[in-house]
Design a protein around this motif. Sequence first.
Motif, PDB file in Angstrom:
ATOM      1  N   ILE A 132      11.330  14.614   7.613  1.00  0.00           N
ATOM      2  CA  ILE A 132       9.771  15.217   8.234  1.00  0.00           C
ATOM      3  C   ILE A 132       9.871  16.790   8.067  1.00  0.00           C
ATOM      4  CG2 ILE A 132       8.012  15.266   9.632  1.00  0.00           C
ATOM      5  CD1 ILE A 132       8.079  12.302   9.325  1.00  0.00           C
ATOM      6  N   GLU A 133      10.851  16.835   8.859  1.00  0.00           N
ATOM      7  CA  GLU A 133      11.538  18.349   9.512  1.00  0.00           C
ATOM      8  C   GLU A 133      12.071  19.214   8.293  1.00  0.00           C
ATOM      9  OE1 GLU A 133      12.499  21.482  11.290  1.00  0.00           O
ATOM     10  OE2 GLU A 133      10.897  20.029  12.254  1.00  0.00           O
ATOM     11  N   ALA A 134      13.050  18.666   7.422  1.00  0.00           N
ATOM     12  CA  ALA A 134      13.626  18.940   6.052  1.00  0.00           C
ATOM     13  C   ALA A 134      12.222  19.859   5.133  1.00  0.00           C
ATOM     14  CB  ALA A 134      14.339  18.336   5.254  1.00  0.00           C
ATOM     15  N   ALA A 135      11.024  18.286   5.036  1.00  0.00           N
ATOM     16  CA  ALA A 135      10.473  18.696   4.258  1.00  0.00           C
ATOM     17  C   ALA A 135       9.504  20.344   4.840  1.00  0.00           C
ATOM     18  CB  ALA A 135       9.375  17.912   4.120  1.00  0.00           C
ATOM     19  N   ARG A 136       9.380  20.829   6.169  1.00  0.00           N
ATOM     20  CA  ARG A 136       8.613  21.166   7.017  1.00  0.00           C
ATOM     21  C   ARG A 136       8.658  22.724   6.763  1.00  0.00           C
ATOM     22  NH1 ARG A 136       7.321  19.461  11.721  1.00  0.00           N
ATOM     23  NH2 ARG A 136       5.698  18.772  11.665  1.00  0.00           N
ATOM     24  N   GLU A 137      10.615  22.934   6.617  1.00  0.00           N
ATOM     25  CA  GLU A 137      11.549  23.361   6.411  1.00  0.00           C
ATOM     26  C   GLU A 137      10.854  24.509   5.295  1.00  0.00           C
ATOM     27  OE1 GLU A 137      15.251  22.687   8.111  1.00  0.00           O
ATOM     28  OE2 GLU A 137      14.622  22.960  10.090  1.00  0.00           O
ATOM     29  N   ALA A 138      11.389  23.397   3.963  1.00  0.00           N
ATOM     30  CA  ALA A 138      11.573  23.542   2.854  1.00  0.00           C
ATOM     31  C   ALA A 138      10.119  24.492   1.754  1.00  0.00           C
ATOM     32  CB  ALA A 138      11.333  22.865   1.836  1.00  0.00           C
ATOM     33  N   GLY A 139       8.660  23.972   3.258  1.00  0.00           N
ATOM     34  CA  GLY A 139       7.374  24.108   2.450  1.00  0.00           C
ATOM     35  C   GLY A 139       6.802  23.009   2.166  1.00  0.00           C
ATOM     36  N   LEU A 140       7.089  22.138   1.419  1.00  0.00           N
ATOM     37  CA  LEU A 140       7.070  21.207   1.064  1.00  0.00           C
ATOM     38  C   LEU A 140       6.196  20.086   1.709  1.00  0.00           C
ATOM     39  CD1 LEU A 140      10.265  19.384  -0.148  1.00  0.00           C
ATOM     40  CD2 LEU A 140       8.501  20.642  -1.324  1.00  0.00           C
ATOM     41  N   VAL A 172       5.984  13.946   3.112  1.00  0.00           N
ATOM     42  CA  VAL A 172       6.613  12.862   2.602  1.00  0.00           C
ATOM     43  C   VAL A 172       6.741  11.293   2.443  1.00  0.00           C
ATOM     44  CG1 VAL A 172       8.741  11.159   4.414  1.00  0.00           C
ATOM     45  CG2 VAL A 172       8.514  13.997   4.305  1.00  0.00           C
ATOM     46  N   TYR A 173       7.146  10.690   1.106  1.00  0.00           N
ATOM     47  CA  TYR A 173       6.425   9.461   0.554  1.00  0.00           C
ATOM     48  C   TYR A 173       6.989   8.439   1.249  1.00  0.00           C
ATOM     49  CZ  TYR A 173       3.515  12.389  -2.461  1.00  0.00           C
ATOM     50  OH  TYR A 173       2.703  13.312  -3.138  1.00  0.00           O
ATOM     51  N   LEU A 174       6.763   7.596   1.909  1.00  0.00           N
ATOM     52  CA  LEU A 174       7.468   6.333   2.290  1.00  0.00           C
ATOM     53  C   LEU A 174       7.327   5.271   1.567  1.00  0.00           C
ATOM     54  CD1 LEU A 174       5.988   7.265   5.975  1.00  0.00           C
ATOM     55  CD2 LEU A 174       8.598   7.560   5.059  1.00  0.00           C
ATOM     56  N   GLY A 175       6.934   4.987   0.719  1.00  0.00           N
ATOM     57  CA  GLY A 175       6.747   3.599   0.049  1.00  0.00           C
ATOM     58  C   GLY A 175       6.001   3.227   0.135  1.00  0.00           C
ATOM     59  N   TYR A 176       5.742   1.595   0.653  1.00  0.00           N
ATOM     60  CA  TYR A 176       4.886   1.167   0.989  1.00  0.00           C
ATOM     61  C   TYR A 176       4.981   0.211   1.736  1.00  0.00           C
ATOM     62  CZ  TYR A 176       4.914   0.917  -4.478  1.00  0.00           C
ATOM     63  OH  TYR A 176       4.453   1.234  -5.546  1.00  0.00           O
ATOM     64  N   TRP A 177       3.393   0.201   3.090  1.00  0.00           N
ATOM     65  CA  TRP A 177       3.278   0.367   3.491  1.00  0.00           C
ATOM     66  C   TRP A 177       2.502  -1.419   2.895  1.00  0.00           C
ATOM     67  CZ3 TRP A 177      -1.696  -1.690   5.614  1.00  0.00           C
ATOM     68  CH2 TRP A 177      -1.769  -1.988   6.776  1.00  0.00           C
ATOM     69  N   VAL A 178       3.298  -2.605   3.978  1.00  0.00           N
ATOM     70  CA  VAL A 178       2.788  -4.125   4.241  1.00  0.00           C
ATOM     71  C   VAL A 178       2.402  -4.524   5.214  1.00  0.00           C
ATOM     72  CG1 VAL A 178       3.488  -6.274   3.434  1.00  0.00           C
ATOM     73  CG2 VAL A 178       4.260  -3.726   2.166  1.00  0.00           C
ATOM     74  N   GLU A 179       1.342  -4.821   5.064  1.00  0.00           N
ATOM     75  CA  GLU A 179       0.869  -5.182   6.760  1.00  0.00           C
ATOM     76  C   GLU A 179       1.736  -6.547   7.233  1.00  0.00           C
ATOM     77  OE1 GLU A 179      -3.714  -5.595   9.299  1.00  0.00           O
ATOM     78  OE2 GLU A 179      -3.837  -6.029   6.426  1.00  0.00           O
ATOM     79  N   ASN A 180       1.430  -7.269   8.652  1.00  0.00           N
ATOM     80  CA  ASN A 180       2.317  -8.299   9.308  1.00  0.00           C
ATOM     81  C   ASN A 180       3.457  -8.397   8.559  1.00  0.00           C
ATOM     82  OD1 ASN A 180      -0.606  -8.706   9.980  1.00  0.00           O
ATOM     83  ND2 ASN A 180      -1.515  -9.613   8.554  1.00  0.00           N
ATOM     84  N   VAL A 221       1.077  -1.090   0.273  1.00  0.00           N
ATOM     85  CA  VAL A 221      -0.134  -0.458   0.051  1.00  0.00           C
ATOM     86  C   VAL A 221       1.120   1.238  -0.108  1.00  0.00           C
ATOM     87  CG1 VAL A 221      -1.897   1.719   1.330  1.00  0.00           C
ATOM     88  CG2 VAL A 221      -1.911  -1.624   1.366  1.00  0.00           C
ATOM     89  N   PRO A 222       0.739   1.747  -1.467  1.00  0.00           N
ATOM     90  CA  PRO A 222       1.576   3.545  -0.847  1.00  0.00           C
ATOM     91  C   PRO A 222       0.436   4.332  -0.090  1.00  0.00           C
ATOM     92  CG  PRO A 222       0.343   2.620  -3.086  1.00  0.00           C
ATOM     93  CD  PRO A 222       0.022   2.028  -2.298  1.00  0.00           C
ATOM     94  N   VAL A 223       2.434   4.773   1.345  1.00  0.00           N
ATOM     95  CA  VAL A 223       2.041   5.526   2.147  1.00  0.00           C
ATOM     96  C   VAL A 223       2.550   6.805   1.852  1.00  0.00           C
ATOM     97  CG1 VAL A 223       1.043   4.434   3.027  1.00  0.00           C
ATOM     98  CG2 VAL A 223       3.260   4.154   3.466  1.00  0.00           C
ATOM     99  N   ARG A 224       1.530   7.593   2.232  1.00  0.00           N
ATOM    100  CA  ARG A 224       2.950   8.699   2.827  1.00  0.00           C
ATOM    101  C   ARG A 224       2.311  10.307   3.722  1.00  0.00           C
ATOM    102  NH1 ARG A 224      -0.070  13.313  -2.241  1.00  0.00           N
ATOM    103  NH2 ARG A 224      -2.353  13.414  -0.704  1.00  0.00           N
ATOM    104  N   LEU A 225       3.244  10.725   4.231  1.00  0.00           N
ATOM    105  CA  LEU A 225       3.080  11.790   5.914  1.00  0.00           C
ATOM    106  C   LEU A 225       2.159  13.113   5.401  1.00  0.00           C
ATOM    107  CD1 LEU A 225       3.126  11.178   8.820  1.00  0.00           C
ATOM    108  CD2 LEU A 225       5.060  12.177   8.226  1.00  0.00           C
ATOM    109  N   PRO A 226       1.199  13.489   5.998  1.00  0.00           N
ATOM    110  CA  PRO A 226       1.586  14.939   5.593  1.00  0.00           C
ATOM    111  C   PRO A 226       2.249  15.764   6.497  1.00  0.00           C
ATOM    112  CG  PRO A 226      -0.829  14.091   6.537  1.00  0.00           C
ATOM    113  CD  PRO A 226       0.051  12.901   6.362  1.00  0.00           C
ATOM    114  N   VAL A 227       2.533  15.838   6.135  1.00  0.00           N
ATOM    115  CA  VAL A 227       4.193  16.787   7.211  1.00  0.00           C
ATOM    116  C   VAL A 227       3.098  17.535   7.992  1.00  0.00           C
ATOM    117  CG1 VAL A 227       6.197  18.770   6.755  1.00  0.00           C
ATOM    118  CG2 VAL A 227       6.422  16.484   5.413  1.00  0.00           C
ATOM    119  N   LEU A 228       2.447  19.026   8.034  1.00  0.00           N
ATOM    120  CA  LEU A 228       1.688  19.816   8.547  1.00  0.00           C
ATOM    121  C   LEU A 228       1.004  18.905   9.740  1.00  0.00           C
ATOM    122  CD1 LEU A 228       0.904  23.149   6.656  1.00  0.00           C
ATOM    123  CD2 LEU A 228       3.273  22.627   7.901  1.00  0.00           C
TER     124      LEU A 228
END
Length: 229
Positions: A183-191, A194-202, A60-67
């Motif tokens: 995450i901190e670098a993305a926040r400082e750059a106003g991005l 942060v895309y974390l690739g794939y999450w795989v349950e178990n 499952v593709p996952v990402r984090l909303p920085v703010l």
Amino acid sequence: MLLGAEQPCGYLPRRLSRSAFVAPNTQLDGQLYGTLIANGFRRSGDYAYRPACPQCNACVPVRLPVLAFRPNRAQRRCAKRNADLVLRRLHQVGEEHFDLYRRYLLARHPFGGMDAYDARAFHEFLGSRWGVTEFWEYRDADQRLLMVAVVDRLAHGLSAVYTFFDPAETGRSLGTYAVLSQIEAAREAGLPHVYLGYWVENSETMDYKRNFRPLEQFDGLVWRPGPAA
């Protein structure tokens, strides 16, 4: 799109995996890849791909909303433990980085299908000729190289490509710290993401991503709230 051959899954036992690749004659660049990654793709070297397993949709593709991110107690402790590390961003890697990568693979993924002694594969896997890739090296006060995080810089975020670190430094939780610093670098750059690739349950190697909240997942059409920790 081209379909790759089936091979043993690197995340779940007794399963086969298959990937769909963007056609090699496609003129990839950072802008197009930004669109692809926002639609669930990743890259390995110069190749952009997504899972296309015939009877499985566990990746499952996952990402984090920085703010919206707020570190939990364990993540705050991790940041404090690693406050002594000095980050430097490079655009290429050398023998010292390859040596760390080799030690990491042999200790953490000895049967993962990646050749720890193939220097050419190391460079081809991590970099790309068409994107903006940075190699973030982290050193302690004695200038020892402890970790390298490979990060793609996009117009709308940062993409965590791969991270490898000193396997002897288990108490530092270096993988977690790499994500926190991205995450901190993305926040400082106003991005925004942060895309974390794939999450795989178990999957033990992928489940750590649930600790970064609020996580979003791509369902094939839109991004929506992802798995809870």
